[in-house]
Write a protein that holds these residues in place. Structure first.
Motif, PDB file in Angstrom:
ATOM      1  N   ALA A  74     -21.165  65.956  15.728  1.00 53.63           N
ATOM      2  CA  ALA A  74     -19.840  65.655  16.262  1.00 53.63           C
ATOM      3  C   ALA A  74     -19.235  64.462  15.536  1.00 53.63           C
ATOM      4  O   ALA A  74     -19.942  63.527  15.155  1.00 53.63           O
ATOM      5  CB  ALA A  74     -19.923  65.370  17.752  1.00 53.63           C
ATOM      6  N   VAL A  75     -17.936  64.543  15.341  1.00 53.40           N
ATOM      7  CA  VAL A  75     -17.156  63.444  14.782  1.00 53.40           C
ATOM      8  C   VAL A  75     -15.916  63.312  15.649  1.00 53.40           C
ATOM      9  O   VAL A  75     -15.212  64.310  15.866  1.00 53.40           O
ATOM     10  CB  VAL A  75     -16.752  63.714  13.311  1.00 53.40           C
ATOM     11  N   ARG A  76     -15.711  62.128  16.183  1.00 51.22           N
ATOM     12  CA  ARG A  76     -14.577  61.858  17.070  1.00 51.22           C
ATOM     13  C   ARG A  76     -14.565  62.788  18.286  1.00 51.22           C
ATOM     14  O   ARG A  76     -13.524  63.146  18.793  1.00 51.22           O
ATOM     15  CB  ARG A  76     -13.252  61.919  16.329  1.00 51.22           C
ATOM     16  N   GLY A  77     -15.744  63.231  18.720  1.00 52.72           N
ATOM     17  CA  GLY A  77     -15.838  64.074  19.904  1.00 52.72           C
ATOM     18  C   GLY A  77     -15.678  65.553  19.639  1.00 52.72           C
ATOM     19  O   GLY A  77     -15.830  66.355  20.545  1.00 52.72           O
ATOM     20  N   ASP A 102     -23.021  62.569  18.004  1.00 44.16           N
ATOM     21  CA  ASP A 102     -21.689  62.127  17.597  1.00 44.16           C
ATOM     22  C   ASP A 102     -21.905  60.849  16.806  1.00 44.16           C
ATOM     23  O   ASP A 102     -22.247  59.808  17.355  1.00 44.16           O
ATOM     24  CB  ASP A 102     -20.781  61.879  18.801  1.00 44.16           C
ATOM     25  N   ALA A 103     -21.728  60.927  15.514  1.00 46.16           N
ATOM     26  CA  ALA A 103     -21.994  59.813  14.609  1.00 46.16           C
ATOM     27  C   ALA A 103     -20.699  59.187  14.093  1.00 46.16           C
ATOM     28  O   ALA A 103     -20.647  58.678  12.975  1.00 46.16           O
ATOM     29  CB  ALA A 103     -22.860  60.297  13.450  1.00 46.16           C
ATOM     30  N   SER A 104     -19.669  59.208  14.886  1.00 40.13           N
ATOM     31  CA  SER A 104     -18.357  58.721  14.467  1.00 40.13           C
ATOM     32  C   SER A 104     -18.401  57.285  13.944  1.00 40.13           C
ATOM     33  O   SER A 104     -17.853  56.976  12.892  1.00 40.13           O
ATOM     34  CB  SER A 104     -17.364  58.804  15.614  1.00 40.13           C
ATOM     35  N   TYR A 105     -19.039  56.409  14.693  1.00 41.42           N
ATOM     36  CA  TYR A 105     -19.100  54.997  14.299  1.00 41.42           C
ATOM     37  C   TYR A 105     -19.820  54.846  12.961  1.00 41.42           C
ATOM     38  O   TYR A 105     -19.361  54.125  12.074  1.00 41.42           O
ATOM     39  CB  TYR A 105     -19.799  54.192  15.396  1.00 41.42           C
ATOM     40  N   ALA A 106     -20.937  55.544  12.814  1.00 39.63           N
ATOM     41  CA  ALA A 106     -21.717  55.465  11.573  1.00 39.63           C
ATOM     42  C   ALA A 106     -20.907  55.959  10.380  1.00 39.63           C
ATOM     43  O   ALA A 106     -20.950  55.366   9.307  1.00 39.63           O
ATOM     44  CB  ALA A 106     -23.006  56.274  11.707  1.00 39.63           C
ATOM     45  N   ILE A 107     -20.153  57.022  10.578  1.00 34.98           N
ATOM     46  CA  ILE A 107     -19.330  57.560   9.496  1.00 34.98           C
ATOM     47  C   ILE A 107     -18.254  56.547   9.116  1.00 34.98           C
ATOM     48  O   ILE A 107     -18.005  56.313   7.929  1.00 34.98           O
ATOM     49  CB  ILE A 107     -18.730  58.923   9.889  1.00 34.98           C
ATOM     50  N   ALA A 108     -17.647  55.917  10.102  1.00 31.16           N
ATOM     51  CA  ALA A 108     -16.624  54.908   9.823  1.00 31.16           C
ATOM     52  C   ALA A 108     -17.206  53.717   9.075  1.00 31.16           C
ATOM     53  O   ALA A 108     -16.547  53.133   8.210  1.00 31.16           O
ATOM     54  CB  ALA A 108     -15.980  54.428  11.125  1.00 31.16           C
ATOM     55  N   TYR A 140     -14.515  67.156   7.523  1.00 30.76           N
ATOM     56  CA  TYR A 140     -15.052  67.955   8.612  1.00 30.76           C
ATOM     57  C   TYR A 140     -14.075  69.023   9.095  1.00 30.76           C
ATOM     58  O   TYR A 140     -14.454  70.193   9.222  1.00 30.76           O
ATOM     59  CB  TYR A 140     -15.530  67.055   9.753  1.00 30.76           C
ATOM     60  N   ARG A 141     -12.844  68.674   9.368  1.00 31.50           N
ATOM     61  CA  ARG A 141     -11.870  69.664   9.859  1.00 31.50           C
ATOM     62  C   ARG A 141     -11.624  70.766   8.830  1.00 31.50           C
ATOM     63  O   ARG A 141     -11.453  71.924   9.204  1.00 31.50           O
ATOM     64  CB  ARG A 141     -10.527  69.001  10.190  1.00 31.50           C
ATOM     65  N   LYS A 142     -11.606  70.423   7.566  1.00 34.64           N
ATOM     66  CA  LYS A 142     -11.335  71.417   6.520  1.00 34.64           C
ATOM     67  C   LYS A 142     -12.545  72.288   6.204  1.00 34.64           C
ATOM     68  O   LYS A 142     -12.394  73.443   5.845  1.00 34.64           O
ATOM     69  CB  LYS A 142     -10.878  70.722   5.230  1.00 34.64           C
ATOM     70  N   LYS A 143     -13.724  71.708   6.317  1.00 34.26           N
ATOM     71  CA  LYS A 143     -14.909  72.380   5.789  1.00 34.26           C
ATOM     72  C   LYS A 143     -15.760  73.110   6.833  1.00 34.26           C
ATOM     73  O   LYS A 143     -16.392  74.108   6.515  1.00 34.26           O
ATOM     74  CB  LYS A 143     -15.773  71.327   5.079  1.00 34.26           C
ATOM     75  N   TYR A 144     -15.781  72.607   8.066  1.00 32.70           N
ATOM     76  CA  TYR A 144     -16.714  73.137   9.052  1.00 32.70           C
ATOM     77  C   TYR A 144     -15.987  73.676  10.293  1.00 32.70           C
ATOM     78  O   TYR A 144     -15.020  73.069  10.758  1.00 32.70           O
ATOM     79  CB  TYR A 144     -17.707  72.055   9.479  1.00 32.70           C
ATOM     80  N   PRO A 145     -16.484  74.777  10.855  1.00 28.37           N
ATOM     81  CA  PRO A 145     -15.846  75.327  12.066  1.00 28.37           C
ATOM     82  C   PRO A 145     -16.129  74.460  13.295  1.00 28.37           C
ATOM     83  O   PRO A 145     -17.225  73.923  13.456  1.00 28.37           O
ATOM     84  CB  PRO A 145     -16.488  76.710  12.214  1.00 28.37           C
ATOM     85  N   VAL A 146     -15.135  74.362  14.142  1.00 29.48           N
ATOM     86  CA  VAL A 146     -15.272  73.655  15.415  1.00 29.48           C
ATOM     87  C   VAL A 146     -15.928  74.606  16.403  1.00 29.48           C
ATOM     88  O   VAL A 146     -15.474  75.734  16.580  1.00 29.48           O
ATOM     89  CB  VAL A 146     -13.883  73.201  15.945  1.00 29.48           C
ATOM     90  N   VAL A 147     -16.999  74.150  17.057  1.00 31.93           N
ATOM     91  CA  VAL A 147     -17.690  74.992  18.035  1.00 31.93           C
ATOM     92  C   VAL A 147     -17.582  74.439  19.449  1.00 31.93           C
ATOM     93  O   VAL A 147     -18.012  75.089  20.398  1.00 31.93           O
ATOM     94  CB  VAL A 147     -19.175  75.211  17.659  1.00 31.93           C
ATOM     95  N   GLY A 148     -17.022  73.250  19.588  1.00 30.92           N
ATOM     96  CA  GLY A 148     -16.875  72.675  20.920  1.00 30.92           C
ATOM     97  C   GLY A 148     -16.462  71.225  20.856  1.00 30.92           C
ATOM     98  O   GLY A 148     -16.046  70.718  19.807  1.00 30.92           O
ATOM     99  N   TYR A 149     -16.613  70.586  22.009  1.00 28.39           N
ATOM    100  CA  TYR A 149     -16.173  69.197  22.149  1.00 28.39           C
ATOM    101  C   TYR A 149     -17.176  68.439  22.990  1.00 28.39           C
ATOM    102  O   TYR A 149     -17.852  69.012  23.850  1.00 28.39           O
ATOM    103  CB  TYR A 149     -14.791  69.150  22.820  1.00 28.39           C
TER     104      TYR A 149
END
Length: 169
Positions: A74-77, A102-108, A140-149
């Protein structure tokens, strides 16, 4: 000679004052002009079913250990199926620490440290938020399908989401 030395000291003091002014100005500007991240829209699955909602405990099960399950992160939820990137995110790969959470902080932060594997973005600078947003949208949005939140994202969206999915969450 004494006058020249005095002028040199004066010049140094003026330079230090100017440097301090620039530091304070940059701090003021960075706190006054907050970066506004792109909005996250919550969509139904392509099948028309309500979006899958993940807790952190559920997401851990999708780390690539079980080949019958997709590899998720997960990225940004937003939960992405990164199975096509298993060479990056799969067990033993360089970015495997990012998988199943959800590794949002680590990615940032461009970090691969366990302590940074979370979604709390409150301490990030505008520059870091902008960088995360760019990676989120352009990778992420361009390359991978969203499967949930993630459940925390749904909670943040509150009633708006409940109304959209008519309480089926």
């Amino acid at each position: 000679m004494f006058v020249t030395q005095y002028n040199m000291e004066d010049t140094g003091k003026v330079m230090k004052c100017a440097e301090l002014f620039l530091v304070f100005l940059s701090l003021f500007l960075s706190t006054s002009a907050k970066y506004e991240m792109s909005k996250i829209e919550i969509h139904e699955n392509p099948s028309g079913e309500p979006a899958k909602i993940f807790t952190a405990e559920e997401l851990i099960k999708y780390d690539g250990s079980d080949s019958s399950k997709p590899l998720l992160m997960a990225v940004r939820g937003v939960v992405f199926d990164v199975s096509s990137g298993k060479d990056f995110y799969g067990k033993g790969a360089g970015y495997s620490i990012l998988a199943a959470k959800d590794a949002s902080y680590a990615i940032a932060k461009w970090s691969l440290e366990e302590k940074d594997m979370h979604h709390d973005l409150s301490s990030l600078s505008d520059h870091e938020l902008e960088g995360l947003d760019k990676v989120f949208l352009e990778t992420y949005r361009k390359k991978y399908p969203v499967v949930g939140y993630m459940d925390y994202l749904i909670e943040e969206h509150g009633k708006k989401v409940e109304d959209r999915f008519q309480g089926e969450l």
